[in-house]
Design an enzyme around this catalytic site. Structure first.
Site, PDB file in Angstrom:
ATOM      1  N   HIS A  16       0.848  -1.208   0.000  1.00 25.35           N
ATOM      2  CA  HIS A  16       0.000   0.000   0.000  1.00 25.35           C
ATOM      3  C   HIS A  16       0.880   1.254   0.000  1.00 25.35           C
ATOM      4  O   HIS A  16       0.614   2.211  -0.717  1.00 25.35           O
ATOM      5  CB  HIS A  16      -0.880   0.064   1.262  1.00 25.35           C
ATOM      6  CG  HIS A  16      -1.918  -1.006   1.373  1.00 25.35           C
ATOM      7  ND1 HIS A  16      -2.047  -1.804   2.473  1.00 25.35           N
ATOM      8  CD2 HIS A  16      -2.910  -1.390   0.523  1.00 25.35           C
ATOM      9  CE1 HIS A  16      -3.069  -2.633   2.312  1.00 25.35           C
ATOM     10  NE2 HIS A  16      -3.599  -2.412   1.133  1.00 25.35           N
ATOM     11  N   ARG A  89      -2.430  -5.927  -8.336  1.00 24.46           N
ATOM     12  CA  ARG A  89      -1.298  -6.798  -7.999  1.00 24.46           C
ATOM     13  C   ARG A  89      -1.125  -7.915  -9.008  1.00 24.46           C
ATOM     14  O   ARG A  89      -0.024  -8.322  -9.307  1.00 24.46           O
ATOM     15  CB  ARG A  89      -1.508  -7.412  -6.602  1.00 24.46           C
ATOM     16  CG  ARG A  89      -1.388  -6.396  -5.486  1.00 24.46           C
ATOM     17  CD  ARG A  89      -1.968  -6.938  -4.215  1.00 24.46           C
ATOM     18  NE  ARG A  89      -3.383  -7.259  -4.393  1.00 24.46           N
ATOM     19  CZ  ARG A  89      -4.119  -7.910  -3.531  1.00 24.46           C
ATOM     20  NH1 ARG A  89      -3.580  -8.343  -2.417  1.00 24.46           N
ATOM     21  NH2 ARG A  89      -5.401  -8.139  -3.762  1.00 24.46           N
ATOM     22  N   SER A 127      -3.024  -7.773   3.343  1.00 23.79           N
ATOM     23  CA  SER A 127      -3.043  -7.598   4.797  1.00 23.79           C
ATOM     24  C   SER A 127      -3.293  -8.935   5.481  1.00 23.79           C
ATOM     25  O   SER A 127      -2.668  -9.262   6.493  1.00 23.79           O
ATOM     26  CB  SER A 127      -4.126  -6.590   5.186  1.00 23.79           C
ATOM     27  OG  SER A 127      -3.895  -5.372   4.532  1.00 23.79           O
TER      28      SER A 127
HETATM   29  N1  COA Z   1      -0.194  -4.003  -1.756  1.00 23.92           N
HETATM   30  C1  COA Z   1      -0.495  -4.891  -0.817  1.00 23.92           C
HETATM   31  N2  COA Z   1      -1.740  -5.329  -0.554  1.00 23.92           N
HETATM   32  C2  COA Z   1      -2.717  -4.824  -1.299  1.00 23.92           C
HETATM   33  C3  COA Z   1      -2.484  -3.882  -2.312  1.00 23.92           C
HETATM   34  C4  COA Z   1      -1.156  -3.473  -2.536  1.00 23.92           C
HETATM   35  N3  COA Z   1      -0.833  -2.604  -3.480  1.00 23.92           N
HETATM   36  N4  COA Z   1      -3.654  -3.566  -2.880  1.00 23.92           N
HETATM   37  C5  COA Z   1      -4.584  -4.281  -2.253  1.00 23.92           C
HETATM   38  N5  COA Z   1      -4.015  -5.043  -1.299  1.00 23.92           N
HETATM   39  C6  COA Z   1      -4.691  -6.016  -0.439  1.00 23.92           C
HETATM   40  C7  COA Z   1      -5.258  -5.427   0.805  1.00 23.92           C
HETATM   41  O1  COA Z   1      -4.345  -5.508   1.857  1.00 23.92           O
HETATM   42  C8  COA Z   1      -6.466  -6.291   1.043  1.00 23.92           C
HETATM   43  O2  COA Z   1      -6.049  -7.452   1.730  1.00 23.92           O
HETATM   44  P1  COA Z   1      -7.072  -8.281   2.611  1.00 23.92           P
HETATM   45  O3  COA Z   1      -8.144  -8.783   1.689  1.00 23.92           O
HETATM   46  O4  COA Z   1      -6.230  -9.351   3.119  1.00 23.92           O
HETATM   47  O5  COA Z   1      -7.599  -7.348   3.672  1.00 23.92           O
HETATM   48  C9  COA Z   1      -6.896  -6.715  -0.346  1.00 23.92           C
HETATM   49  O6  COA Z   1      -5.786  -6.525  -1.169  1.00 23.92           O
HETATM   50  C10 COA Z   1      -8.021  -5.895  -0.828  1.00 23.92           C
HETATM   51  O7  COA Z   1      -7.627  -4.520  -0.815  1.00 23.92           O
HETATM   52  P2  COA Z   1      -8.477  -3.267  -0.347  1.00 23.92           P
HETATM   53  O8  COA Z   1      -7.992  -2.094  -1.088  1.00 23.92           O
HETATM   54  O9  COA Z   1      -8.455  -3.123   1.104  1.00 23.92           O
HETATM   55  O10 COA Z   1      -9.831  -3.644  -0.909  1.00 23.92           O
HETATM   56  P3  COA Z   1     -11.064  -4.006  -0.121  1.00 23.92           P
HETATM   57  O11 COA Z   1     -11.801  -4.973  -0.939  1.00 23.92           O
HETATM   58  O12 COA Z   1     -10.852  -4.421   1.250  1.00 23.92           O
HETATM   59  O13 COA Z   1     -11.713  -2.590  -0.077  1.00 23.92           O
HETATM   60  C11 COA Z   1     -13.126  -0.845  -0.624  1.00 23.92           C
HETATM   61  C12 COA Z   1     -12.505  -2.164  -1.038  1.00 23.92           C
HETATM   62  C13 COA Z   1     -13.034  -0.555   0.859  1.00 23.92           C
HETATM   63  C14 COA Z   1     -12.411   0.252  -1.393  1.00 23.92           C
HETATM   64  C15 COA Z   1     -14.583  -0.988  -1.076  1.00 23.92           C
HETATM   65  O14 COA Z   1     -15.150  -2.074  -0.369  1.00 23.92           O
HETATM   66  C16 COA Z   1     -15.377   0.259  -0.828  1.00 23.92           C
HETATM   67  O15 COA Z   1     -15.280   1.213  -1.599  1.00 23.92           O
HETATM   68  N6  COA Z   1     -16.175   0.260   0.270  1.00 23.92           N
HETATM   69  C17 COA Z   1     -17.040   1.359   0.605  1.00 23.92           C
HETATM   70  C18 COA Z   1     -18.484   0.993   0.270  1.00 23.92           C
HETATM   71  C19 COA Z   1     -18.719   1.149  -1.214  1.00 23.92           C
HETATM   72  O16 COA Z   1     -18.644   2.214  -1.781  1.00 23.92           O
HETATM   73  N7  COA Z   1     -19.046   0.012  -1.840  1.00 23.92           N
HETATM   74  C20 COA Z   1     -19.314  -0.041  -3.252  1.00 23.92           C
HETATM   75  C21 COA Z   1     -18.054  -0.257  -4.016  1.00 23.92           C
HETATM   76  S1  COA Z   1     -18.376  -0.364  -5.750  1.00 23.92           S
END
Ligand code: COA
Length: 159
Positions: A16, A89, A127
Site C-alpha cells: 500500500h 497486484r 493484509s
Molecule cells: N499491496 C499490498 N496489498 C494490497 C495492495 C497493494 N498494493 N492492494 C490491495 N491489497 C490487499 C489489501 O491488503 C487487502 O487485503 P485483505 O483482503 O487481506 O484485507 C486486499 O488486497 C483488498 O484490498 P483493499 O484495497 O483493502 O480492498 P477491499 O476490498 O478491502 O476494499 C473498498 C474495497 C473498501 C475500497 C470498497 O469495499 C469500498 O469502496 N467500500 C465502501 C463501500 C462502497 O462504496 N461500496 C461499493 C463499491 S463499488
C-alpha cells in the site's frame, strides 16, 4: 489534482505504502480513505488503522488520512474528488477492480479509477497473508512498516 486511495488497510502494508508514495508524486493531494468492507473481519479498529497510516505517511506532505462510513462515491461527491487510485497486484485483481470501477462510475458519473501496477516484490502481499504469517510466528519484516509489525505483534499477544 486530488485523488482518493480507498481501502480497508487492516493494516497498511509496504505494498500500500508503495502505491501511496508513487501517486503522491503524480497528484497534488492524496486522500487515503479508510473504509470498512462489511464482508471482512478486522484486526485493527478504524482509529488504529488511521493512526498507523498517519504514522507511516508522515513524511509525505500531500498525503492526508481520513475515514468514512458509507459509499465511497458519497464521500467523493461531498468532498469534490473525482479520481480513485487502486493498485493492481495480479490478473486476479482485475475482475473485482473492474466491477468496483464500473459500479462507482455508474453511481457517480464523474468518478474515474486510475490503476497503478503493484511492484513485483509486493504482488503477492495482502493484509490477511501478513496477519496469518504473523499469527504463526513467521517473519513479516520488510512486508509492513516497522511500526505496523510491532502493532500486529502486540495484537497477537492478546490472542
Ligand atoms: N499491496 C499490498 N496489498 C494490497 C495492495 C497493494 N498494493 N492492494 C490491495 N491489497 C490487499 C489489501 O491488503 C487487502 O487485503 P485483505 O483482503 O487481506 O484485507 C486486499 O488486497 C483488498 O484490498 P483493499 O484495497 O483493502 O480492498 P477491499 O476490498 O478491502 O476494499 C473498498 C474495497 C473498501 C475500497 C470498497 O469495499 C469500498 O469502496 N467500500 C465502501 C463501500 C462502497 O462504496 N461500496 C461499493 C463499491 S463499488
Amino acid at each position: 489534482m486530488k485523488a482518493i486511495y480507498p481501502g480497508t488497510f487492516d493494516p497498511v502494508t509496504n505494498g500500500h505504502l508503495d502505491i501511496i508514495e508513487r501517486c503522491s508524486k503524480k497528484f497534488d493531494k492524496i486522500i487515503v480513505l479508510v473504509l470498512n468492507n462489511p464482508s471482512k473481519k478486522h484486526m485493527f479498529s478504524v482509529e488504529e488503522r488511521i493512526n498507523l497510516l498517519k504514522d507511516v505517511t508522515s513524511n509525505l506532505e500531500n498525503v492526508h488520512v481520513e475515514s468514512f462510513t458509507g459509499l465511497l462515491v458519497d464521500y467523493m461527491k461531498q468532498n469534490h474528488v473525482e479520481l480513485i487510485i487502486r493498485g493492481l497486484r495480479a490478473v486476479t485483481d482485475f475482475e473485482y477492480e473492474m466491477q468496483m470501477a464500473l459500479m462507482n462510475n455508474r453511481l457517480y458519473d464523474d468518478a474515474e479509477t486510475f490503476f497503478l501496477i503493484a511492484r513485483n516484490k509486493y504482488s503477492y502481499l495482502s493484509s490477511s497473508i501478513v496477519k496469518e504469517v504473523a499469527s504463526f510466528h513467521g517473519n513479516i519484516t520488510g512486508l509492513v512498516p516497522e511500526k505496523v509489525e510491532m502493532a500486529i505483534k502486540d495484537k497477537l499477544k492478546g490472542v
